[in-house]
Scaffold this motif. Structure first.
Motif: not given
Ligand SMILES: C[S@@+](CC[C@H](N)C(=O)[O-])C[C@H]1O[C@@H](n2cnc3c(N)ncnc32)[C@H](O)[C@@H]1O
Length: 167
Positions: A67-69, A86-89, A96-97, A100
């Motif tokens: 799910l989305s956060y 752990d959101p995208p930087y 990522y996508t 976000f």
């Molecule tokens: C910094 S990475 C985290 C990596 C993760 N901790 C791991 O060890 O694989 C950010 C993650 O946020 C995810 N992401 C992007 N949009 C999101 C959203 N709306 N809700 C939840 N996760 C999301 C991305 O797919 C990506 O895997």
């Protein structure tokens, strides 16, 4: 027992993912000769999947949602819930996508500040972070780490990971 999807594609994806180093995209990655001495990241990952230190924890996972956060927090928030985010930087969202966008960082911060449960939020620091989560109100844990070679420029070999806690 959870139903598994396309296991063959998943294993190919996992193989490629575990062959690149942090900060490198697959297209930019170069061949690394392990000289028959070192274990590949793929083999290290497989070892972890067989190691009781990890399998005991994995076996206790009863449910996984994709799910989305925002939907995940809405579904599970309670005073007994712990969220690790752990959101995208920041400024690297395209990594990522497309879902976000830049504004999503602020929305995530507002959502986390309004929950009943506990959270731990990880980031590399950026100026707005301490505005959204003042250090006087939130517990900031900081840890220095060595950057991978790929991002080593003069003066940037050390990075700082931040963990912001509401407890
Ligand atoms: C910094 S990475 C985290 C990596 C993760 N901790 C791991 O060890 O694989 C950010 C993650 O946020 C995810 N992401 C992007 N949009 C999101 C959203 N709306 N809700 C939840 N996760 C999301 C991305 O797919 C990506 O895997």
């Amino acid at each position: 027992m959870p139903r598994l999807g396309d296991v063959e594609t998943a294993s190919k994806y996992m193989y490629i993912e575990t062959q690149t180093f942090s900060g490198l995209t697959i297209e930019k990655a170069k061949f690394v000769d392990l000289k028959g001495i070192y274990k590949s990241k793929y083999e290290q990952f497989i070892d972890k999947l067989e190691n009781p230190k990890y399998t005991n924890k994995i076996d206790n996972i009863t449910n996984i949602d994709n799910l989305s956060y925002a939907d995940c927090i809405k579904k599970y928030d309670s005073k007994y819930t712990f969220f690790y985010c752990d959101p995208p930087y920041f400024n690297m969202e395209d990594y990522y996508t497309k879902e976000f966008g830049h504004d999503e960082h602020l929305k995530l911060s507002e959502t986390l500040k309004s929950i009943k449960g506990k959270f731990a939020l990880s980031y590399y620091d950026f100026p707005l972070l301490s505005k959204w989560f003042p250090k006087s109100k939130y517990n900031w844990q900081e840890k220095a780490f060595n950057r991978q070679n790929s991002s080593k420029k003069v003066g940037t070999a050390k990075g700082k990971e931040i963990l912001i806690l509401n407890y």
